[in-house]
Write a protein that holds these residues in place. Structure first.
Motif, PDB file in Angstrom:
ATOM      1  N   VAL A 433       0.866  -1.180   0.000  1.00 51.94           N
ATOM      2  CA  VAL A 433       0.000   0.000   0.000  1.00 51.94           C
ATOM      3  C   VAL A 433       0.904   1.232   0.000  1.00 51.94           C
ATOM      4  CG1 VAL A 433      -1.822   1.266   1.178  1.00 51.94           C
ATOM      5  CG2 VAL A 433      -1.779  -1.233   1.304  1.00 51.94           C
ATOM      6  N   LEU A 434       0.698   2.103  -0.961  1.00 54.58           N
ATOM      7  CA  LEU A 434       1.501   3.308  -1.085  1.00 54.58           C
ATOM      8  C   LEU A 434       0.595   4.518  -0.892  1.00 54.58           C
ATOM      9  CD1 LEU A 434       4.367   4.384  -1.901  1.00 54.58           C
ATOM     10  CD2 LEU A 434       3.488   4.524  -4.229  1.00 54.58           C
ATOM     11  N   SER A 435       0.922   5.394   0.074  1.00 51.70           N
ATOM     12  CA  SER A 435       0.067   6.544   0.395  1.00 51.70           C
ATOM     13  C   SER A 435       0.900   7.814   0.472  1.00 51.70           C
ATOM     14  CB  SER A 435      -0.655   6.329   1.737  1.00 51.70           C
ATOM     15  OG  SER A 435      -1.469   5.177   1.680  1.00 51.70           O
ATOM     16  N   PHE A 436       0.474   8.823  -0.294  1.00 49.62           N
ATOM     17  CA  PHE A 436       1.090  10.142  -0.232  1.00 49.62           C
ATOM     18  C   PHE A 436       0.178  11.051   0.583  1.00 49.62           C
ATOM     19  CE2 PHE A 436       3.093   8.388  -3.950  1.00 49.62           C
ATOM     20  CZ  PHE A 436       4.358   8.955  -3.997  1.00 49.62           C
ATOM     21  N   LYS A 437       0.686  11.549   1.690  1.00 49.47           N
ATOM     22  CA  LYS A 437      -0.057  12.554   2.440  1.00 49.47           C
ATOM     23  C   LYS A 437      -0.167  13.818   1.607  1.00 49.47           C
ATOM     24  CE  LYS A 437      -1.933  14.386   6.123  1.00 49.47           C
ATOM     25  NZ  LYS A 437      -3.251  13.944   6.592  1.00 49.47           N
ATOM     26  N   THR A 438       0.954  14.263   1.077  1.00 48.70           N
ATOM     27  CA  THR A 438       1.029  15.321   0.067  1.00 48.70           C
ATOM     28  C   THR A 438       2.109  14.899  -0.920  1.00 48.70           C
ATOM     29  OG1 THR A 438       2.751  16.656   1.113  1.00 48.70           O
ATOM     30  CG2 THR A 438       0.486  17.033   1.848  1.00 48.70           C
ATOM     31  N   ASN A 442       7.738  12.351   1.165  1.00 50.14           N
ATOM     32  CA  ASN A 442       7.830  10.935   0.840  1.00 50.14           C
ATOM     33  C   ASN A 442       6.552  10.204   1.229  1.00 50.14           C
ATOM     34  OD1 ASN A 442      10.435  11.160  -0.143  1.00 50.14           O
ATOM     35  ND2 ASN A 442      11.378  10.763   1.856  1.00 50.14           N
ATOM     36  N   PRO A 443       6.246   9.109   0.528  1.00 53.26           N
ATOM     37  CA  PRO A 443       5.020   8.358   0.838  1.00 53.26           C
ATOM     38  C   PRO A 443       5.215   7.415   2.016  1.00 53.26           C
ATOM     39  CG  PRO A 443       6.163   7.303  -0.955  1.00 53.26           C
ATOM     40  CD  PRO A 443       6.962   8.538  -0.631  1.00 53.26           C
ATOM     41  N   THR A 444       4.101   6.969   2.544  1.00 52.99           N
ATOM     42  CA  THR A 444       4.095   5.895   3.536  1.00 52.99           C
ATOM     43  C   THR A 444       3.895   4.582   2.801  1.00 52.99           C
ATOM     44  OG1 THR A 444       3.219   7.312   5.290  1.00 52.99           O
ATOM     45  CG2 THR A 444       2.894   4.941   5.537  1.00 52.99           C
ATOM     46  N   VAL A 445       4.756   3.627   3.070  1.00 56.45           N
ATOM     47  CA  VAL A 445       4.694   2.319   2.421  1.00 56.45           C
ATOM     48  C   VAL A 445       4.306   1.282   3.468  1.00 56.45           C
ATOM     49  CG1 VAL A 445       5.924   0.590   1.065  1.00 56.45           C
ATOM     50  CG2 VAL A 445       6.471   3.016   0.790  1.00 56.45           C
TER      51      VAL A 445
END
Length: 458
Positions: A433-438, A442-445
């Motif tokens: 799961v790859l999530s960009f807050k902005t 950097n994204p959260t993996v």
């Protein structure tokens, strides 16, 4: 840094293609999805059962579904927390145990009675009280009570009847299927009491109490729909105030070639009037759909000032497509949604501004139907950061902190899952799961694991 993120994203999607299953995104065994129905055969002999269980002149259809599973989500990397051991320790198991039952009774040809209700774990203890055994030995005894509203859900409860096969009526609690959208539907939001969850689009939304009238135009496939949505407030209401709190809605469905158009309106006293347009059709086996909603003013504007002057013109629009490749068993769906309502903060920020959602389902991987996969991606652009007071309102309303976090800032998330079914009654899956807050950080993996254990329709 941007080059690194771009390469990471491309690599991620490359891996994702070979990795949620058809059942997860297009399945209908979710807690509040439509259930399979099994018909009970008619009986001609009169008996005690004919008084309420099985009808002599009709039938009862009984069906349902049960969902049983568990999932985890472990953060591998986060800009705010890079300690993998700490993230692993904070990983939580999320059980999914729920059931839905539906009963469809047709005692006569012109009368139908239907209900759908369900249960869902956890059965939350909602209150705690303290009592004492005696005045001399004041040893406290703690008692907990479980609120039925935490785990019991009445989804639908209505009756259908008709007049001379021309006018068809439905009264009760039921979902209004006005919209054409898959991930988003501002048209359906006009009457229903909940919105589509883009991550679970097959999950049935909550309907409202209303009286529906359908009139079929003779010698055509066109029809008219009329709705009366009565007020649900009964305390200290006069007949006049009850009538003012009752909403009216109407819609016309028109078939032009292989395209169906819908035109409708919604009106409630001293509330924002709305007009809507829907369109569905296909071109060369590709299905297209679209919706447009115009509102004169926002709910917050009418709440503070009931005059007709000085209101904002608000538009909501969405368009999407879907396609199914039969031989490779691949399903594609994509949808764009613009929500121009930035007045009713903070409630519309979750899907405010420009939004895009897409998913690809693979019914088999490498020719093996025991292996299924899917990719889901969703992007939100133009959302504003919530103020501290708006965040406080959401927390007081009981909104989950993870959802509050997702509501703030520009965001992009994508999930890719590869599933394996060793037996028909069991399915295990895993994927990133790859999530960009902005997009400026950097994204959260994360790594998602899931297991479906039995369950299904009955």
């Amino acid at each position: 840094m941007k080059k690194t993120l771009t390469l990471l994203f491309i690599s991620f999607l490359t891996v994702s293609i070979f990795a949620q299953s058809d059942d997860d995104l297009f399945g209908d065994d979710d807690f509040f999805s439509d259930d399979g129905i099994e018909e009970v055969a008619d009986v001609s002999a009169k008996s005690d059962l004919s008084k309420g269980v099985i009808f002599d002149t009709g039938s009862i259809k009984v069906g349902g579904s049960l969902t049983a599973g568990i999932s985890t989500n472990t953060v591998l990397y986060s800009p705010s927390s890079t300690d993998f051991c700490e993230n692993l320790k904070n990983t939580k198991l999320k059980p999914d145990l729920s059931a839905m039952l539906s009963v469809d009774a047709r005692p006569t040809e012109t009368l139908r009675m239907y209900t759908k209700f369900g249960l869902a774990y956890p059965f939350v203890n909602s209150a705690t009280s303290v009592t004492y055994q005696t005045a001399l030995t004041p040893i406290p005894t703690f008692q907990t009570t479980t609120s039925i509203t935490d785990w019991f859900k009445l989804k639908e409860l209505f009756t259908d009847f008709s007049i001379k096969d021309t006018a068809f009526f439905r009264f009760g609690i039921h979902t209004v299927t006005w919209g054409a959208g898959y991930f988003f539907s501002p048209v359906s939001d006009m009457i229903n009491t909940s919105s589509i969850d883009p991550e679970n689009p097959e999950k049935q939304v909550d309907g409202s109490l209303n009286l529906r009238t359908q009139i079929i135009i003779p010698n055509s496939q066109n029809c008219l729909w009329f709705y009366v949505i009565p007020s649900t407030k009964f305390t200290n209401q006069t007949a006049e105030s009850y009538a003012r709190d009752t909403a009216l809605a109407g819609k016309a469905d028109i078939l032009i070639g292989n395209w169906e158009l819908g035109l409708g309106t919604f009106y409630k006293y001293q509330n924002a009037p709305k007009a809507m347009l829907t369109a569905t059709g296909s071109l060369k086996k590709v299905s297209f759909f679209g919706e447009l909603v115009y509102s004169y003013g926002a709910a917050s504007e009418w709440a503070t000032n009931t005059d007709w002057d000085g209101k904002t013109n608000i538009f909501q629009a969405t368009a999407g497509l879907s396609y199914y490749w039969k031989d490779p068993m691949i399903t594609l769906a994509a949808q764009y949604y613009f929500n121009g309502n930035d007045k009713d903060a903070p409630y519309n920020y979750a899907i405010g501004g420009h939004n895009f959602a897409a998913m690809v389902n693979f019914g088999k991987v490498l020719g093996n139907e025991d292996l299924t996969a899917s990719i889901f991606s969703m992007a939100n652009f133009g959302r504003k950061e919530l103020s501290d007071s708006e965040l406080a309102v959401l927390k007081m309303a009981g909104v989950d902190e993870s959802l509050i976090s997702a509501m703030t800032g520009t965001a992009f998330t994508t999930t890719a899952m590869l599933y394996y079914s060793p037996v028909k009654e069991m399915k295990v899956g895993m994927g990133p799961v790859l999530s960009f807050k902005t997009f400026d950080e950097n994204p959260t993996v994360s790594l998602k694991l899931s297991a479906t254990l039995g369950g299904g329709k009955f």
